[in-house]
Design a protein around this motif. Structure first.
Motif, PDB file in Angstrom:
ATOM      1  N   ALA A  12       1.137  -0.813  -0.290  1.00 25.65           N
ATOM      2  CA  ALA A  12       0.008  -0.208   0.374  1.00 25.65           C
ATOM      3  C   ALA A  12       0.838   1.246   0.022  1.00 25.65           C
ATOM      4  CB  ALA A  12      -0.652  -0.120   1.181  1.00 25.65           C
ATOM      5  N   PHE A  13       0.456   2.053  -0.179  1.00 28.14           N
ATOM      6  CA  PHE A  13       1.068   3.335  -0.549  1.00 28.14           C
ATOM      7  C   PHE A  13      -0.135   4.567   0.044  1.00 28.14           C
ATOM      8  CE2 PHE A  13       2.859   1.935  -4.606  1.00 28.14           C
ATOM      9  CZ  PHE A  13       4.393   2.324  -4.538  1.00 28.14           C
ATOM     10  N   GLY A  14       0.299   4.982   1.383  1.00 31.80           N
ATOM     11  CA  GLY A  14      -0.764   5.775   2.350  1.00 31.80           C
ATOM     12  C   GLY A  14      -1.993   4.299   2.165  1.00 31.80           C
ATOM     13  N   THR A  17      -4.243   0.719  -2.089  1.00 29.56           N
ATOM     14  CA  THR A  17      -3.196  -0.100  -1.937  1.00 29.56           C
ATOM     15  C   THR A  17      -3.075  -0.826  -2.854  1.00 29.56           C
ATOM     16  OG1 THR A  17      -5.116  -1.071  -0.050  1.00 29.56           O
ATOM     17  CG2 THR A  17      -3.998  -3.325  -1.491  1.00 29.56           C
ATOM     18  N   VAL A  18      -2.022  -1.360  -3.588  1.00 26.05           N
ATOM     19  CA  VAL A  18      -1.505  -1.588  -5.179  1.00 26.05           C
ATOM     20  C   VAL A  18      -1.730  -2.958  -5.410  1.00 26.05           C
ATOM     21  CG1 VAL A  18       0.591  -1.325  -6.599  1.00 26.05           C
ATOM     22  CG2 VAL A  18      -0.438   0.915  -4.802  1.00 26.05           C
ATOM     23  N   LEU A  19      -1.239  -3.902  -3.862  1.00 29.15           N
ATOM     24  CA  LEU A  19      -0.962  -5.554  -4.529  1.00 29.15           C
ATOM     25  C   LEU A  19      -1.936  -5.888  -3.123  1.00 29.15           C
ATOM     26  CD1 LEU A  19       2.505  -5.451  -5.520  1.00 29.15           C
ATOM     27  CD2 LEU A  19       0.447  -6.394  -6.884  1.00 29.15           C
ATOM     28  N   PRO A  37      -4.012  -4.467 -17.206  1.00 28.36           N
ATOM     29  CA  PRO A  37      -3.934  -3.278 -17.677  1.00 28.36           C
ATOM     30  C   PRO A  37      -2.938  -2.284 -16.826  1.00 28.36           C
ATOM     31  CG  PRO A  37      -5.910  -3.743 -16.240  1.00 28.36           C
ATOM     32  CD  PRO A  37      -4.900  -4.922 -16.804  1.00 28.36           C
ATOM     33  N   SER A  38      -2.229  -1.147 -17.052  1.00 30.74           N
ATOM     34  CA  SER A  38      -1.684  -0.202 -16.971  1.00 30.74           C
ATOM     35  C   SER A  38      -2.528   0.165 -15.040  1.00 30.74           C
ATOM     36  CB  SER A  38      -1.481   0.859 -17.787  1.00 30.74           C
ATOM     37  OG  SER A  38      -1.613   1.637 -16.883  1.00 30.74           O
ATOM     38  N   GLY A  39      -1.596   0.193 -14.382  1.00 33.25           N
ATOM     39  CA  GLY A  39      -2.009   0.789 -12.639  1.00 33.25           C
ATOM     40  C   GLY A  39      -2.256  -0.795 -11.777  1.00 33.25           C
ATOM     41  N   CYS A  40      -2.215  -1.431 -12.541  1.00 29.62           N
ATOM     42  CA  CYS A  40      -3.045  -2.809 -12.339  1.00 29.62           C
ATOM     43  C   CYS A  40      -1.555  -3.376 -11.090  1.00 29.62           C
ATOM     44  CB  CYS A  40      -3.000  -4.043 -12.872  1.00 29.62           C
ATOM     45  SG  CYS A  40      -1.409  -4.512 -13.911  1.00 29.62           S
ATOM     46  N   GLY A  41      -0.264  -2.499 -10.719  1.00 28.29           N
ATOM     47  CA  GLY A  41       0.306  -2.571  -9.675  1.00 28.29           C
ATOM     48  C   GLY A  41       2.168  -3.753 -10.336  1.00 28.29           C
ATOM     49  N   LYS A  42       2.080  -4.135 -11.471  1.00 28.20           N
ATOM     50  CA  LYS A  42       3.174  -4.865 -12.295  1.00 28.20           C
ATOM     51  C   LYS A  42       4.362  -4.582 -11.566  1.00 28.20           C
ATOM     52  CE  LYS A  42       1.520  -3.315 -16.336  1.00 28.20           C
ATOM     53  NZ  LYS A  42       0.977  -2.936 -16.271  1.00 28.20           N
ATOM     54  N   THR A  43       4.999  -2.615 -12.186  1.00 30.95           N
ATOM     55  CA  THR A  43       6.239  -2.249 -11.310  1.00 30.95           C
ATOM     56  C   THR A  43       6.356  -2.302 -10.705  1.00 30.95           C
ATOM     57  OG1 THR A  43       6.413  -0.595 -13.685  1.00 30.95           O
ATOM     58  CG2 THR A  43       7.530  -0.484 -12.280  1.00 30.95           C
ATOM     59  N   THR A  44       5.182  -1.759  -9.635  1.00 31.07           N
ATOM     60  CA  THR A  44       5.155  -2.343  -8.390  1.00 31.07           C
ATOM     61  C   THR A  44       6.323  -3.514  -7.623  1.00 31.07           C
ATOM     62  OG1 THR A  44       3.846  -0.196  -7.784  1.00 31.07           O
ATOM     63  CG2 THR A  44       4.446  -1.836  -5.974  1.00 31.07           C
ATOM     64  N   ALA A  45       5.088  -4.683  -8.156  1.00 32.89           N
ATOM     65  CA  ALA A  45       6.255  -6.128  -7.934  1.00 32.89           C
ATOM     66  C   ALA A  45       6.945  -6.390  -7.842  1.00 32.89           C
ATOM     67  CB  ALA A  45       4.970  -6.966  -8.610  1.00 32.89           C
TER      68      ALA A  45
HETATM   69  N1  LIG Z   1       5.318   5.554  -5.585  1.00 32.51           N
HETATM   70  C1  LIG Z   1       4.171   5.639  -5.399  1.00 32.51           C
HETATM   71  N2  LIG Z   1       3.381   6.596  -4.404  1.00 32.51           N
HETATM   72  C2  LIG Z   1       1.835   5.898  -4.816  1.00 32.51           C
HETATM   73  N3  LIG Z   1       1.843   5.414  -5.868  1.00 32.51           N
HETATM   74  C3  LIG Z   1       2.437   4.850  -6.338  1.00 32.51           C
HETATM   75  C4  LIG Z   1       3.383   4.526  -6.350  1.00 32.51           C
HETATM   76  N4  LIG Z   1       4.102   4.140  -7.233  1.00 32.51           N
HETATM   77  C5  LIG Z   1       2.790   3.369  -7.793  1.00 32.51           C
HETATM   78  N5  LIG Z   1       2.107   4.194  -7.355  1.00 32.51           N
HETATM   79  C6  LIG Z   1       0.028   3.664  -7.505  1.00 32.51           C
HETATM   80  O1  LIG Z   1       0.380   2.463  -7.537  1.00 32.51           O
HETATM   81  C7  LIG Z   1      -0.415   1.329  -8.907  1.00 32.51           C
HETATM   82  C8  LIG Z   1       0.119   0.592  -9.252  1.00 32.51           C
HETATM   83  O2  LIG Z   1       1.152   1.277 -10.150  1.00 32.51           O
HETATM   84  P1  LIG Z   1       2.216   0.075 -11.277  1.00 32.51           P
HETATM   85  O3  LIG Z   1       3.013  -0.806  -9.894  1.00 32.51           O
HETATM   86  O4  LIG Z   1       3.047   1.366 -11.592  1.00 32.51           O
HETATM   87  O5  LIG Z   1       1.556   0.162 -12.065  1.00 32.51           O
HETATM   88  P2  LIG Z   1       1.381  -0.886 -13.626  1.00 32.51           P
HETATM   89  O6  LIG Z   1       2.583  -0.829 -13.385  1.00 32.51           O
HETATM   90  O7  LIG Z   1       0.847  -1.728 -13.371  1.00 32.51           O
HETATM   91  O8  LIG Z   1       1.132   0.643 -14.515  1.00 32.51           O
HETATM   92  C9  LIG Z   1      -0.477   2.901 -10.087  1.00 32.51           C
HETATM   93  O9  LIG Z   1      -2.183   3.427  -8.934  1.00 32.51           O
HETATM   94  C10 LIG Z   1       0.380   3.886  -9.476  1.00 32.51           C
HETATM   95  O10 LIG Z   1      -0.563   5.608  -9.231  1.00 32.51           O
END
Ligand SMILES: Nc1ncnc2c1ncn2[C@@H]1O[C@H](COP(=O)(O)OP(=O)(O)O)[C@@H](O)[C@H]1O
Ligand SMILES: [Mg+2]
Length: 358
Positions: A12-14, A17-19, A37-45
């Motif tokens: 979670a970012f604040g 919840t991202v994952l 899709p964009s925004g589903c949390g892939k990069t974060t994972a």
């Molecule tokens: N450092 C961060 N602080 C706050 N929100 C973030 C941060 N990084 C990503 N997010 C949010 O987390 C969600 C997932 O982002 P991300 O993992 O980049 O998705 P994807 O790679 O699938 O497009 C998005 O809503 C994004 O705005």
């Protein structure tokens, strides 16, 4: 060698919840595509696995090592970013050799290694240039060379082809697949492009809204999608979904009774099926009034060269049908849509696939 595991990883970012409790096991020598899709949390994972972001809860394991709290440099993984992230002031050779230089690999060995990977990626003539003197495709190769130069236990790639033009994307797709196969390392490849995932991966993890939807081989994802999201996200054009009604009398789609074997019909009844899913290649345009065919009207015809996509309006919806090259019809023409219900799947009211294609 060893597998990579996400063990109930939560992020979670604040308040966001991202994952949500991600469990994922990437076996050794496997190319796994994280697709969604964009925004589903892939990069974060991916960033959590690389050590660039801390999970809110859960563990990350490489083999039996818990790496959740290790520094990025202690994890033995290499990441290729969407932006390539090359150092502009360094030459190509220096960029490629950088991971060896920070690990204090002796000069001669470093030079030999740089030459070797440059040859593998066919950039040996570019070694003295700087990144700004390279095309997008060449920069991509340098970023890949830098990732493979020190034989990491795993490669993480975040949409590495998204900045390339369509043609180059296709050729690099095959090259990255070959490269990863020949290196035999685990690869975790993030993409929102279903075609990349289908063509490159051994395993696809489909994500949506921070939750894993399905983990299966490309064929498994395509032939037996776990739910309507996966069914319509993977495949181009996407799977058609139409309302379906199951009564004592049988199955009806777009106002047309559809004959189903008794056991399949019983399954549809038991799970209270509300929708049918049918891939464009499993439906056919036939003459109006053909028995068992849905009644429809041509909406638009799109010639693709090697085939023709035909959009047809039927009662309660619209569907896309793949027709042969040279197919022609006019908007408004009345037609029938025939299909073998054995090729269809059925969804319950929650969108779960409850009856699969035979
Ligand atoms: N450092 C961060 N602080 C706050 N929100 C973030 C941060 N990084 C990503 N997010 C949010 O987390 C969600 C997932 O982002 P991300 O993992 O980049 O998705 P994807 O790679 O699938 O497009 C998005 O809503 C994004 O705005
Ligand atoms: Mg991303």
């Amino acid at each position: 060698m060893s597998s990579i595991r996400f063990d109930a990883v939560h992020k979670a970012f604040g308040a966001l919840t991202v994952l949500r409790s991600l469990d994922l096991d990437i076996p050794d020598r496997t190319f796994l595509a994280l697709l969604g899709p964009s925004g589903c949390g892939k990069t974060t994972a991916l960033r959590m696995l690389a050590g660039l972001e801390m999970p809110t809860a859960g563990r990350l394991l490489i083999g039996d090592r818990d790496v959740t709290r290790l520094q990025p440099r202690d994890r033995d993984i290499a990441m290729v970013f969407q932006s390539y992230a090359l150092y502009p002031q360094m030459t190509v050779a220096e960029n490629i050799g950088y991971p060896l230089w920070i690990r204090k690999v002796p000069d001669a060995e470093r030079r030999a290694k740089i030459a070797e990977v440059a040859t593998t990626l066919e950039i040996e003539t570019l070694l003295e240039r700087r990144p700004k003197q390279l095309s997008g495709g060449q920069r991509q190769r340098v970023a890949l060379a830098r990732a493979i130069v020190r034989n990491p236990a795993a490669f993480l790639m975040d949409e590495p082809l998204s900045n390339l033009d369509a043609r180059l994307r296709l050729s690099m797709r095959g090259e990255i697949k070959r490269l990863c196969q020949s290196l035999g390392a685990k690869t975790l490849y993030v993409t929102h492009d279903q075609a990349e995932a289908l063509t490159m991966a051994d395993l696809i993890a489909v994500m949506n809204g921070g939750a894993l939807q399905q983990l299966a081989s490309p064929a498994g994802i395509y032939e037996r999608p776990a739910n309507r999201f996966v069914a319509t996200f993977v495949g181009n054009p996407p799977m058609n979904v139409l309302p379906a009604t199951v009564t004592e009398a049988g199955l009806s789609v777009a106002g047309t009774p559809i004959a189903l074997p008794e056991d399949r019909l019983a399954e549809c009844r038991r799970y209270q099926v509300t929708e049918i899913g049918l891939r464009p290649e499993d439906a056919h345009v036939v003459a109006q009034g053909t028995p068992g065919a849905l009644a429809g009207a041509i909406f638009v015809v799109e010639p693709m060269g090697n085939e023709t996509l035909v959009d047809v309006r039927v009662e309660g919806g619209r569907l896309t049908v793949r027709a042969e090259r040279g197919f022609s019809a006019n908007p408004g023409d009345r037609v029938g849509i025939a299909f073998d219900p054995a090729n269809a799947c059925f969804f319950d009211p929650m969108g779960k696939t409850v009856v699969h294609r035979v």
